[in-house]
Design a protein around this motif. Structure first.
Motif, PDB file in Angstrom:
ATOM      1  N   GLN A  46       0.837  -1.190   0.000  1.00  0.00           N
ATOM      2  CA  GLN A  46       0.000   0.000   0.000  1.00  0.00           C
ATOM      3  C   GLN A  46       0.874   1.243   0.000  1.00  0.00           C
ATOM      4  N   PHE A  47       0.424   2.266  -0.697  1.00  0.00           N
ATOM      5  CA  PHE A  47       1.156   3.523  -0.776  1.00  0.00           C
ATOM      6  C   PHE A  47       0.317   4.658  -0.207  1.00  0.00           C
ATOM      7  N   ALA A  48       0.993   5.617   0.410  1.00  0.00           N
ATOM      8  CA  ALA A  48       0.326   6.804   0.941  1.00  0.00           C
ATOM      9  C   ALA A  48       0.014   7.790  -0.171  1.00  0.00           C
ATOM     10  N   LEU A  49       0.835   7.771  -1.221  1.00  0.00           N
ATOM     11  CA  LEU A  49       0.733   8.730  -2.315  1.00  0.00           C
ATOM     12  C   LEU A  49       1.422   8.155  -3.544  1.00  0.00           C
ATOM     13  N   VAL A  50       0.889   8.480  -4.714  1.00  0.00           N
ATOM     14  CA  VAL A  50       1.515   8.089  -5.981  1.00  0.00           C
ATOM     15  C   VAL A  50       1.772   9.358  -6.787  1.00  0.00           C
ATOM     16  N   LEU A  51       3.012   9.526  -7.235  1.00  0.00           N
ATOM     17  CA  LEU A  51       3.390  10.603  -8.150  1.00  0.00           C
ATOM     18  C   LEU A  51       3.816   9.933  -9.446  1.00  0.00           C
ATOM     19  N   THR A  52       3.131  10.229 -10.536  1.00  0.00           N
ATOM     20  CA  THR A  52       3.438   9.555 -11.794  1.00  0.00           C
ATOM     21  C   THR A  52       3.577  10.536 -12.948  1.00  0.00           C
ATOM     22  N   ASP A  53       4.520  10.248 -13.800  1.00  0.00           N
ATOM     23  CA  ASP A  53       4.709  11.001 -15.030  1.00  0.00           C
ATOM     24  C   ASP A  53       3.591  10.627 -16.004  1.00  0.00           C
ATOM     25  N   TRP A  54       3.307  11.510 -16.940  1.00  0.00           N
ATOM     26  CA  TRP A  54       2.291  11.233 -17.958  1.00  0.00           C
ATOM     27  C   TRP A  54       2.873  10.348 -19.065  1.00  0.00           C
ATOM     28  N   ASN A  55       4.016  10.731 -19.598  1.00  0.00           N
ATOM     29  CA  ASN A  55       4.618   9.997 -20.720  1.00  0.00           C
ATOM     30  C   ASN A  55       5.718   9.069 -20.217  1.00  0.00           C
ATOM     31  N   MET A  56       5.450   7.770 -20.288  1.00  0.00           N
ATOM     32  CA  MET A  56       6.425   6.751 -19.889  1.00  0.00           C
ATOM     33  C   MET A  56       6.307   5.574 -20.835  1.00  0.00           C
ATOM     34  N   PRO A  57       7.378   4.799 -20.959  1.00  0.00           N
ATOM     35  CA  PRO A  57       7.296   3.586 -21.777  1.00  0.00           C
ATOM     36  C   PRO A  57       6.489   2.489 -21.072  1.00  0.00           C
ATOM     37  N   LYS A  58       6.097   1.536 -21.858  1.00  0.00           N
ATOM     38  CA  LYS A  58       5.371   0.333 -21.438  1.00  0.00           C
ATOM     39  C   LYS A  58       3.938   0.636 -21.018  1.00  0.00           C
ATOM     40  N   LYS A  59       3.735   1.490 -20.032  1.00  0.00           N
ATOM     41  CA  LYS A  59       2.402   1.967 -19.657  1.00  0.00           C
ATOM     42  C   LYS A  59       2.524   3.452 -19.333  1.00  0.00           C
ATOM     43  N   ASN A  60       1.581   4.239 -19.846  1.00  0.00           N
ATOM     44  CA  ASN A  60       1.655   5.678 -19.596  1.00  0.00           C
ATOM     45  C   ASN A  60       1.013   6.020 -18.252  1.00  0.00           C
ATOM     46  N   GLY A  61       1.060   7.301 -17.906  1.00  0.00           N
ATOM     47  CA  GLY A  61       0.542   7.741 -16.628  1.00  0.00           C
ATOM     48  C   GLY A  61      -0.942   7.470 -16.440  1.00  0.00           C
ATOM     49  N   LEU A  62      -1.727   7.626 -17.501  1.00  0.00           N
ATOM     50  CA  LEU A  62      -3.150   7.347 -17.409  1.00  0.00           C
ATOM     51  C   LEU A  62      -3.392   5.873 -17.079  1.00  0.00           C
ATOM     52  N   GLU A  63      -2.622   4.986 -17.701  1.00  0.00           N
ATOM     53  CA  GLU A  63      -2.758   3.561 -17.402  1.00  0.00           C
ATOM     54  C   GLU A  63      -2.331   3.253 -15.963  1.00  0.00           C
ATOM     55  N   VAL A  64      -1.329   3.970 -15.475  1.00  0.00           N
ATOM     56  CA  VAL A  64      -0.908   3.799 -14.079  1.00  0.00           C
ATOM     57  C   VAL A  64      -2.045   4.225 -13.159  1.00  0.00           C
ATOM     58  N   ILE A  65      -2.645   5.368 -13.429  1.00  0.00           N
ATOM     59  CA  ILE A  65      -3.757   5.841 -12.607  1.00  0.00           C
ATOM     60  C   ILE A  65      -4.906   4.831 -12.623  1.00  0.00           C
ATOM     61  N   GLN A  66      -5.259   4.349 -13.786  1.00  0.00           N
ATOM     62  CA  GLN A  66      -6.355   3.383 -13.890  1.00  0.00           C
ATOM     63  C   GLN A  66      -6.050   2.111 -13.107  1.00  0.00           C
ATOM     64  N   GLY A  67      -4.805   1.631 -13.203  1.00  0.00           N
ATOM     65  CA  GLY A  67      -4.424   0.429 -12.468  1.00  0.00           C
ATOM     66  C   GLY A  67      -4.433   0.642 -10.966  1.00  0.00           C
ATOM     67  N   CYS A  68      -3.937   1.789 -10.538  1.00  0.00           N
ATOM     68  CA  CYS A  68      -3.933   2.115  -9.104  1.00  0.00           C
ATOM     69  C   CYS A  68      -5.355   2.240  -8.586  1.00  0.00           C
ATOM     70  N   ARG A  69      -6.191   2.943  -9.309  1.00  0.00           N
ATOM     71  CA  ARG A  69      -7.583   3.142  -8.890  1.00  0.00           C
ATOM     72  C   ARG A  69      -8.342   1.816  -8.814  1.00  0.00           C
ATOM     73  N   ALA A  70      -8.023   0.888  -9.706  1.00  0.00           N
ATOM     74  CA  ALA A  70      -8.681  -0.424  -9.688  1.00  0.00           C
ATOM     75  C   ALA A  70      -8.326  -1.190  -8.409  1.00  0.00           C
ATOM     76  N   SER A  71      -7.109  -1.002  -7.915  1.00  0.00           N
ATOM     77  CA  SER A  71      -6.655  -1.707  -6.706  1.00  0.00           C
ATOM     78  C   SER A  71      -7.013  -0.954  -5.432  1.00  0.00           C
ATOM     79  N   ASP A  72      -6.887   0.373  -5.457  1.00  0.00           N
ATOM     80  CA  ASP A  72      -7.134   1.203  -4.272  1.00  0.00           C
ATOM     81  C   ASP A  72      -7.686   2.553  -4.727  1.00  0.00           C
ATOM     82  N   PRO A  73      -9.010   2.679  -4.730  1.00  0.00           N
ATOM     83  CA  PRO A  73      -9.618   3.916  -5.216  1.00  0.00           C
ATOM     84  C   PRO A  73      -9.391   5.132  -4.331  1.00  0.00           C
ATOM     85  N   ASN A  74      -8.805   4.939  -3.159  1.00  0.00           N
ATOM     86  CA  ASN A  74      -8.633   6.039  -2.214  1.00  0.00           C
ATOM     87  C   ASN A  74      -7.229   6.632  -2.153  1.00  0.00           C
ATOM     88  N   VAL A  75      -6.267   5.999  -2.800  1.00  0.00           N
ATOM     89  CA  VAL A  75      -4.889   6.520  -2.735  1.00  0.00           C
ATOM     90  C   VAL A  75      -4.796   7.836  -3.507  1.00  0.00           C
TER      91      VAL A  75
END
Length: 81
Positions: A46-75
């Motif tokens: 579990q993380f207290a906070l996530v800081l993510t870049d928008w443009n990244m290889p393999k998965k972009n920032g939007l995909e990171v947000i979607q994946g995080c929200r699917a696991s923990d909608p409150n982070v």
């Protein structure tokens, strides 16, 4: 307290962000080099906070947000670009 996840494909940007976090007392930080690694780290703990870049290889920032929200909608998530 749970760590903060910093996801950015630029090592220099990760260092800048981590120094800024340390300046406000946040020292427990996990780094990810790309979106795929960020989601793998997010799945491990579990993380207290996530800081993510928008443009990244393999998965972009939007995909990171979607994946995080699917696991923990409150982070809290901050998009960095």
């Amino acid at each position: 307290m749970n760590p903060t996840l910093v996801a950015d494909d630029s090592r220099v940007m990760r260092r800048i962000i981590i120094r800024a976090l340390e300046g406000v007392g946040i020292t427990n930080v996990v780094e990810a080099n790309d979106g795929e690694e960020a989601l793998a780290e997010f799945a491990k703990q579990q993380f207290a906070l996530v800081l993510t870049d928008w443009n990244m290889p393999k998965k972009n920032g939007l995909e990171v947000i979607q994946g995080c929200r699917a696991s923990d909608p409150n982070v809290p998530i901050i998009m960095i670009t």
